[in-house]
Design a protein around this motif. Structure first.
Motif, PDB file in Angstrom:
ATOM      1  N   GLU A 120       0.831  -1.210   0.000  1.00 35.86           N
ATOM      2  CA  GLU A 120       0.000   0.000   0.000  1.00 35.86           C
ATOM      3  C   GLU A 120       0.863   1.257   0.000  1.00 35.86           C
ATOM      4  N   ILE A 121       1.927   1.253   0.785  1.00 37.94           N
ATOM      5  CA  ILE A 121       2.846   2.405   0.812  1.00 37.94           C
ATOM      6  C   ILE A 121       3.421   2.643  -0.582  1.00 37.94           C
ATOM      7  N   LEU A 122       3.869   1.585  -1.240  1.00 37.71           N
ATOM      8  CA  LEU A 122       4.445   1.716  -2.579  1.00 37.71           C
ATOM      9  C   LEU A 122       3.395   2.220  -3.564  1.00 37.71           C
ATOM     10  N   THR A 123       2.177   1.726  -3.446  1.00 36.95           N
ATOM     11  CA  THR A 123       1.088   2.173  -4.319  1.00 36.95           C
ATOM     12  C   THR A 123       0.821   3.660  -4.130  1.00 36.95           C
ATOM     13  N   VAL A 124       0.763   4.091  -2.884  1.00 43.93           N
ATOM     14  CA  VAL A 124       0.513   5.512  -2.590  1.00 43.93           C
ATOM     15  C   VAL A 124       1.644   6.371  -3.141  1.00 43.93           C
ATOM     16  N   LEU A 125       2.884   5.935  -2.919  1.00 35.75           N
ATOM     17  CA  LEU A 125       4.020   6.723  -3.409  1.00 35.75           C
ATOM     18  C   LEU A 125       4.034   6.785  -4.931  1.00 35.75           C
ATOM     19  N   ALA A 126       3.714   5.689  -5.584  1.00 36.54           N
ATOM     20  CA  ALA A 126       3.686   5.685  -7.054  1.00 36.54           C
ATOM     21  C   ALA A 126       2.577   6.588  -7.570  1.00 36.54           C
ATOM     22  N   ARG A 127       1.460   6.589  -6.892  1.00 37.81           N
ATOM     23  CA  ARG A 127       0.306   7.396  -7.328  1.00 37.81           C
ATOM     24  C   ARG A 127       0.531   8.880  -7.052  1.00 37.81           C
ATOM     25  N   GLN A 128       1.039   9.213  -5.866  1.00 40.68           N
ATOM     26  CA  GLN A 128       1.180  10.610  -5.454  1.00 40.68           C
ATOM     27  C   GLN A 128       2.488  11.246  -5.899  1.00 40.68           C
TER      28      GLN A 128
ATOM     29  N   THR B  47       5.797  12.038   2.893  1.00 43.39           N
ATOM     30  CA  THR B  47       6.581  11.893   4.117  1.00 43.39           C
ATOM     31  C   THR B  47       6.015  10.733   4.929  1.00 43.39           C
ATOM     32  N   THR B  48       6.766  10.311   5.930  1.00 39.76           N
ATOM     33  CA  THR B  48       6.261   9.235   6.792  1.00 39.76           C
ATOM     34  C   THR B  48       4.979   9.669   7.489  1.00 39.76           C
ATOM     35  N   THR B  49       4.912  10.920   7.889  1.00 34.57           N
ATOM     36  CA  THR B  49       3.729  11.429   8.579  1.00 34.57           C
ATOM     37  C   THR B  49       2.510  11.402   7.676  1.00 34.57           C
ATOM     38  N   SER B  50       2.664  11.861   6.442  1.00 32.51           N
ATOM     39  CA  SER B  50       1.510  11.873   5.536  1.00 32.51           C
ATOM     40  C   SER B  50       1.102  10.459   5.138  1.00 32.51           C
ATOM     41  N   LEU B  51       2.068   9.558   5.015  1.00 36.70           N
ATOM     42  CA  LEU B  51       1.727   8.166   4.716  1.00 36.70           C
ATOM     43  C   LEU B  51       0.973   7.529   5.875  1.00 36.70           C
ATOM     44  N   ALA B  52       1.430   7.770   7.095  1.00 36.18           N
ATOM     45  CA  ALA B  52       0.790   7.181   8.270  1.00 36.18           C
ATOM     46  C   ALA B  52      -0.639   7.670   8.444  1.00 36.18           C
ATOM     47  N   ALA B  53      -0.910   8.896   7.996  1.00 39.17           N
ATOM     48  CA  ALA B  53      -2.257   9.446   8.132  1.00 39.17           C
ATOM     49  C   ALA B  53      -3.283   8.627   7.350  1.00 39.17           C
ATOM     50  N   GLY B  54      -2.856   7.980   6.276  1.00 43.33           N
ATOM     51  CA  GLY B  54      -3.787   7.209   5.460  1.00 43.33           C
ATOM     52  C   GLY B  54      -3.706   5.713   5.677  1.00 43.33           C
ATOM     53  N   LEU B  55      -2.928   5.287   6.672  1.00 46.23           N
ATOM     54  CA  LEU B  55      -2.745   3.861   6.915  1.00 46.23           C
ATOM     55  C   LEU B  55      -3.108   3.515   8.358  1.00 46.23           C
TER      56      LEU B  55
ATOM     57  N   VAL C 135      -1.472   2.166  10.616  1.00 45.26           N
ATOM     58  CA  VAL C 135      -0.255   1.917  11.392  1.00 45.26           C
ATOM     59  C   VAL C 135       0.334   3.252  11.832  1.00 45.26           C
ATOM     60  N   THR C 136       1.242   3.189  12.799  1.00 45.64           N
ATOM     61  CA  THR C 136       1.868   4.403  13.309  1.00 45.64           C
ATOM     62  C   THR C 136       2.924   4.932  12.344  1.00 45.64           C
ATOM     63  N   ARG C 137       3.361   6.164  12.598  1.00 51.48           N
ATOM     64  CA  ARG C 137       4.419   6.764  11.798  1.00 51.48           C
ATOM     65  C   ARG C 137       5.707   5.959  11.941  1.00 51.48           C
ATOM     66  N   GLN C 138       5.980   5.456  13.147  1.00 55.11           N
ATOM     67  CA  GLN C 138       7.176   4.652  13.370  1.00 55.11           C
ATOM     68  C   GLN C 138       7.118   3.358  12.556  1.00 55.11           C
ATOM     69  N   ALA C 139       5.939   2.745  12.486  1.00 57.06           N
ATOM     70  CA  ALA C 139       5.778   1.525  11.684  1.00 57.06           C
ATOM     71  C   ALA C 139       5.992   1.838  10.206  1.00 57.06           C
ATOM     72  N   VAL C 140       5.474   2.968   9.749  1.00 57.56           N
ATOM     73  CA  VAL C 140       5.672   3.370   8.348  1.00 57.56           C
ATOM     74  C   VAL C 140       7.160   3.548   8.074  1.00 57.56           C
ATOM     75  N   ALA C 141       7.885   4.155   9.019  1.00 57.35           N
ATOM     76  CA  ALA C 141       9.330   4.354   8.841  1.00 57.35           C
ATOM     77  C   ALA C 141      10.047   3.012   8.708  1.00 57.35           C
ATOM     78  N   LYS C 142       9.647   2.029   9.494  1.00 57.45           N
ATOM     79  CA  LYS C 142      10.265   0.700   9.397  1.00 57.45           C
ATOM     80  C   LYS C 142       9.931   0.039   8.061  1.00 57.45           C
ATOM     81  N   HIS C 143       8.690   0.184   7.613  1.00 56.85           N
ATOM     82  CA  HIS C 143       8.305  -0.368   6.308  1.00 56.85           C
ATOM     83  C   HIS C 143       9.075   0.316   5.185  1.00 56.85           C
ATOM     84  N   LEU C 144       9.255   1.619   5.299  1.00 58.82           N
ATOM     85  CA  LEU C 144      10.018   2.352   4.283  1.00 58.82           C
ATOM     86  C   LEU C 144      11.472   1.891   4.239  1.00 58.82           C
TER      87      LEU C 144
END
Length: 111
Positions: A22-30, A34-42, A44-53
């Protein structure tokens, strides 16, 4: 030519998780986020998004760019395309093998 598989393995591991997909899909589309903006739509926490990134970055699927105080991430789909080609080549080799087995089993393989 089928590569050694190290790069492909990293891509497949990265894509194994639905949140990373989902993160990759969002990044490809948008085009970037940032980790904060990605976490807002997922969910999971911002820290989890950072680990996924970090996993996506190790696979070469994202790149990070500092913009002032923020770090923006962008999708890089080249490793994904290389992995898709590798999978296509592997599938083609299996098709040849399976056809040979079928021909042998049906007795249609004439010397």
């Amino acid at each position: 030519m089928i590569p050694s598989g190290d790069d492909e393995q990293a891509v497949l591991v990265a894509l194994a998780d639905p949140v990373r997909r989902e993160i990759l899909t969002v990044l490809a589309r948008q085009g970037g986020a940032t980790t904060t903006s990605l976490a807002a739509g997922l969910p999971v926490t911002r820290q989890a998004v950072a680990k996924h990134l970090a996993v996506l970055d190790r696979a070469g699927l994202v790149s990070a760019h500092r913009a002032g105080r923020e770090v923006r991430y962008e999708a890089d789909l080249h490793p994904l395309k290389r992995t898709a080609r590798w999978m296509d080549e592997l599938a083609a080799k299996w098709e040849v093998r399976l056809q040979a087995i079928k021909d042998l089993a049906e007795g249609t393989d004439q010397p």
